[in-house]
Scaffold this motif. Sequence first.
Motif, PDB file in Angstrom:
ATOM      1  N   ALA A  47      42.874 -51.456  18.511  1.00 38.18           N
ATOM      2  CA  ALA A  47      42.051 -52.320  17.774  1.00 38.18           C
ATOM      3  C   ALA A  47      40.695 -51.841  17.950  1.00 38.18           C
ATOM      4  N   PHE A  48      40.012 -51.706  16.621  1.00 39.50           N
ATOM      5  CA  PHE A  48      38.516 -51.525  16.355  1.00 39.50           C
ATOM      6  C   PHE A  48      38.262 -51.428  14.992  1.00 39.50           C
ATOM      7  N   ASP A  49      36.998 -51.455  14.662  1.00 39.76           N
ATOM      8  CA  ASP A  49      36.424 -51.826  13.392  1.00 39.76           C
ATOM      9  C   ASP A  49      35.228 -50.673  13.265  1.00 39.76           C
ATOM     10  N   VAL A  50      35.221 -50.520  11.974  1.00 37.62           N
ATOM     11  CA  VAL A  50      33.954 -49.572  11.584  1.00 37.62           C
ATOM     12  C   VAL A  50      33.309 -50.148  10.296  1.00 37.62           C
ATOM     13  N   ALA A  51      31.894 -50.378  10.517  1.00 36.54           N
ATOM     14  CA  ALA A  51      31.189 -50.987   9.539  1.00 36.54           C
ATOM     15  C   ALA A  51      30.914 -50.171   8.312  1.00 36.54           C
ATOM     16  N   PRO A  52      30.973 -50.567   7.212  1.00 39.40           N
ATOM     17  CA  PRO A  52      30.612 -49.553   6.218  1.00 39.40           C
ATOM     18  C   PRO A  52      29.579 -48.748   6.211  1.00 39.40           C
TER      19      PRO A  52
ATOM     20  N   VAL B 143      35.970 -39.373  12.532  1.00 36.50           N
ATOM     21  CA  VAL B 143      36.323 -38.010  12.967  1.00 36.50           C
ATOM     22  C   VAL B 143      36.789 -37.953  14.389  1.00 36.50           C
ATOM     23  N   VAL B 144      37.900 -37.169  14.271  1.00 43.82           N
ATOM     24  CA  VAL B 144      38.619 -36.943  15.676  1.00 43.82           C
ATOM     25  C   VAL B 144      37.701 -35.782  16.125  1.00 43.82           C
ATOM     26  N   ALA B 145      37.044 -35.871  17.246  1.00 48.93           N
ATOM     27  CA  ALA B 145      36.047 -34.702  17.806  1.00 48.93           C
ATOM     28  C   ALA B 145      36.506 -34.632  19.421  1.00 48.93           C
ATOM     29  N   TYR B 146      36.241 -33.321  19.736  1.00 48.68           N
ATOM     30  CA  TYR B 146      36.037 -32.625  20.805  1.00 48.68           C
ATOM     31  C   TYR B 146      34.560 -32.033  21.470  1.00 48.68           C
ATOM     32  N   ARG B 147      34.117 -31.615  20.542  1.00 50.83           N
ATOM     33  CA  ARG B 147      32.577 -31.165  21.089  1.00 50.83           C
ATOM     34  C   ARG B 147      31.720 -31.738  21.165  1.00 50.83           C
ATOM     35  N   ARG B 148      30.911 -31.855  22.320  1.00 54.20           N
ATOM     36  CA  ARG B 148      30.059 -32.816  22.724  1.00 54.20           C
ATOM     37  C   ARG B 148      28.958 -33.112  21.608  1.00 54.20           C
ATOM     38  N   ALA B 149      28.519 -32.285  20.934  1.00 57.28           N
ATOM     39  CA  ALA B 149      27.427 -32.184  20.114  1.00 57.28           C
ATOM     40  C   ALA B 149      27.797 -33.012  18.947  1.00 57.28           C
ATOM     41  N   THR B 150      29.216 -32.794  18.420  1.00 55.54           N
ATOM     42  CA  THR B 150      29.651 -33.473  17.241  1.00 55.54           C
ATOM     43  C   THR B 150      30.032 -34.952  17.741  1.00 55.54           C
ATOM     44  N   ILE B 151      30.168 -35.036  18.986  1.00 53.04           N
ATOM     45  CA  ILE B 151      30.534 -36.860  19.177  1.00 53.04           C
ATOM     46  C   ILE B 151      29.044 -37.199  19.425  1.00 53.04           C
ATOM     47  N   ALA B 152      28.433 -36.696  19.819  1.00 55.47           N
ATOM     48  CA  ALA B 152      26.777 -37.307  19.858  1.00 55.47           C
ATOM     49  C   ALA B 152      26.275 -37.760  18.724  1.00 55.47           C
ATOM     50  N   MET B 153      26.685 -37.040  17.395  1.00 57.02           N
ATOM     51  CA  MET B 153      26.071 -37.423  16.253  1.00 57.02           C
ATOM     52  C   MET B 153      26.812 -38.776  15.564  1.00 57.02           C
ATOM     53  N   ALA B 154      27.787 -38.961  16.119  1.00 58.90           N
ATOM     54  CA  ALA B 154      28.589 -40.290  15.749  1.00 58.90           C
ATOM     55  C   ALA B 154      27.748 -41.686  16.162  1.00 58.90           C
ATOM     56  N   ASP B 155      28.031 -42.440  15.139  1.00 58.31           N
ATOM     57  CA  ASP B 155      27.176 -43.968  15.648  1.00 58.31           C
ATOM     58  C   ASP B 155      27.805 -44.727  16.765  1.00 58.31           C
ATOM     59  N   GLU B 156      29.178 -44.304  16.843  1.00 52.97           N
ATOM     60  CA  GLU B 156      29.973 -45.134  17.871  1.00 52.97           C
ATOM     61  C   GLU B 156      31.246 -44.136  18.356  1.00 52.97           C
ATOM     62  N   VAL B 157      31.718 -44.399  19.795  1.00 55.67           N
ATOM     63  CA  VAL B 157      32.830 -43.605  19.964  1.00 55.67           C
ATOM     64  C   VAL B 157      33.807 -44.367  20.403  1.00 55.67           C
ATOM     65  N   VAL B 158      35.060 -44.187  20.025  1.00 47.07           N
ATOM     66  CA  VAL B 158      36.351 -45.000  20.419  1.00 47.07           C
ATOM     67  C   VAL B 158      36.953 -43.830  21.239  1.00 47.07           C
ATOM     68  N   PHE B 159      37.333 -44.335  22.723  1.00 42.31           N
ATOM     69  CA  PHE B 159      37.806 -43.283  23.507  1.00 42.31           C
ATOM     70  C   PHE B 159      39.420 -43.840  23.557  1.00 42.31           C
TER      71      PHE B 159
ATOM     72  N   VAL C 283      43.105 -47.866  23.414  1.00 38.95           N
ATOM     73  CA  VAL C 283      41.658 -47.877  23.661  1.00 38.95           C
ATOM     74  C   VAL C 283      41.130 -48.326  24.776  1.00 38.95           C
ATOM     75  N   THR C 284      40.641 -47.485  25.828  1.00 36.17           N
ATOM     76  CA  THR C 284      40.041 -47.669  26.994  1.00 36.17           C
ATOM     77  C   THR C 284      38.550 -47.851  27.204  1.00 36.17           C
ATOM     78  N   ALA C 285      37.863 -47.594  26.079  1.00 36.38           N
ATOM     79  CA  ALA C 285      36.073 -47.657  26.029  1.00 36.38           C
ATOM     80  C   ALA C 285      35.963 -47.568  24.543  1.00 36.38           C
ATOM     81  N   ARG C 286      34.629 -48.161  24.333  1.00 36.90           N
ATOM     82  CA  ARG C 286      34.053 -48.127  23.047  1.00 36.90           C
ATOM     83  C   ARG C 286      32.502 -48.480  23.205  1.00 36.90           C
ATOM     84  N   GLY C 287      31.889 -47.550  22.502  1.00 39.97           N
ATOM     85  CA  GLY C 287      30.510 -47.596  22.679  1.00 39.97           C
ATOM     86  C   GLY C 287      29.739 -46.356  22.278  1.00 39.97           C
ATOM     87  N   THR C 288      28.648 -46.147  22.278  1.00 40.97           N
ATOM     88  CA  THR C 288      27.900 -44.939  21.873  1.00 40.97           C
ATOM     89  C   THR C 288      28.324 -43.876  23.254  1.00 40.97           C
ATOM     90  N   HIS C 289      27.914 -42.478  22.455  1.00 40.44           N
ATOM     91  CA  HIS C 289      28.138 -41.474  23.677  1.00 40.44           C
ATOM     92  C   HIS C 289      27.354 -41.534  24.855  1.00 40.44           C
TER      93      HIS C 289
END
Length: 601
Positions: free
Chosen positions: A366-371, A535-551, A557-563
């Motif tokens: 479960a998670f949600d993404v704002a427009p 985006v399914v991401a692996y690279r740290r720089a790519t992940i850091a550009m996301a507004d939020e991360v779903v782990f 889903v074990t964690a959710r928040g910013t990088h």
Amino acid sequence: MPVAAGVIRRGLGILWVAVKEQPRIFGIAVTGSALFAMTTIGQAYVFGRITEKVIIPSIRDGHARTGYLVAAFCAVVATAILKVIGIIARRLGAGVMQYRLQLSYRQRVTRRYLELPLSWHQQHPTGELLSNANSDVEAVWWPIAPFPFAVGVCVMLVVTLGLLFVTDPVLAVVGSVVFPAIAVLTVVYSRRMSPLMTHAQQLRGEVSTIAHESFDGALVVKTLGREADETQRFRDKSLELRDTMVAVGRVHGLFDPLMEALPVLGVVVVLLVGTSRVGSGAIDSGQLVRVAYLFTLLAFPVRALGWVLNELPRSVVGWDRVQRVLTATGAQEHGDRQVAGVAATGLTVEAVTFEYGDDRVLHEVAFDVAPGRTVALVGPTGAGKSTLASLLVRLVDPSSGVVQYDDIDLRELAPGAVASVASLVPQQTFLFDDTVRGNVTLGAEVSDEDVWAALRVAQAEGFVAALPKGLDTLVGERGTTLSGGQRQRLALARAVVRRPRLLVLDDATSSVDPSVEQRILAGLRDSDVSSTVVVVAYRRATIAMADEVVFLDEGRVTARGTHTELLATSVGYRDLVTAYARAEAERQAEHAGDEAEEVAV
């Protein structure tokens, strides 16, 4: 005996389906066949009358009457012309009917392929699916070619038997003994042929599957030196198919001559008995000629029926294989709703569970993404990220739970509504043997200006402009003339050009340099395409550009928040991301060392 009777009954049922689907064409073909039959019977009377009125008197008198010869010539020509018209109508009608049915059922099979979910396709080899749509459909309607002829000449069979009994009941009874023999032969043939054709059609699918796997995995086969093994695998199955078809040919080779010989034997018996009856005065020579010719006519319907019966086992087998596709369950159901507006869509995933058979891949996700926001899905291999990406664009439906666009369940959307909102760029990039433009637009009405804009966002404008013909450059089968990174960027442009309101990237930039990947993501963010991005991401720089991360870990889903937040609060996330970062740094260092060594040399 019941097996053979069942095959014949089911085969005739399939032919009845053909008649109901193409009644007009069938009517034309049967009418032509009936005309052919009646004119052939008419020839028997013409030849009988010519024998009585022209040939015998000419022999007896020593000369022929001109008027009789002209009349005989006109009668023969008239019946021949009518027969030719019947043959043309029958053959054209049968051919058109056969090819229309093949076209119709190929379309039905391929349409059903599109309706069935990805999970169904994953359970069936591609080669088998190709065989269903090609050789199996051909096998189903192969008996159509002789079928109108067989139906039409049944008129000949009935009328001929009637005339035989009217002319001489004794000779008619003597000659009719061939029909019980034909019935027994047909039953024996069907019992032998049905299992052989079943095995042959199955082997066709297996041969197609092996060929497709070998071609599709050509890179693996070549790099691992498995050419000989793949050749042997294909050879073994091909030889098995050959041996099965040889066995089919042997049965054909025995059945066809017997079906041809039985009517001829009937004629021989009729001539032997008829000669004695002429000598006794029971019939005259003209009647014997007429009876003998009528018995030769019986060979036509017998052969035609034999051709149909010959193909019924193959037709039944093909029908069963095609029906397994057409009646397959699991097709996705749709509603009639649309996602309103043109701006980026909101995404909601509620308690989604998904299973492959008995293996549960996702657990209450479960998670949600704002427009308009960008979310990165991060997790170790096997965590369920690609499966979740497929669920987000409804390639498959969840076992339980709901995926929503702007609070609308995807299962309530009308056909095509998901594709009009969302685009997926998968891990494995597929390009068609077409131009760059064709691979980006895929037939959509898109201007070149929009194509170039999408290429700019995907960081593909430079290399496309450098190609010999630009947008008109052919990329080869599966894009073999391009590098992996170039193929990925074209696939991304293909998604962007449709201006999706939700863009799902399943590790879609793994083959491009990190700097290019960051420019791509920055271009997506800054472009005028209003999209929500997952985006399914692996690279740290790519992940850091996301507004939020779903782990994701083990399908949960074990964690959710910013990088930054997850680095501080989630040990599993921190270990995974830092491991990716170390591997990336080592790869870049190795790459830099190789370049330095090349410069030194």
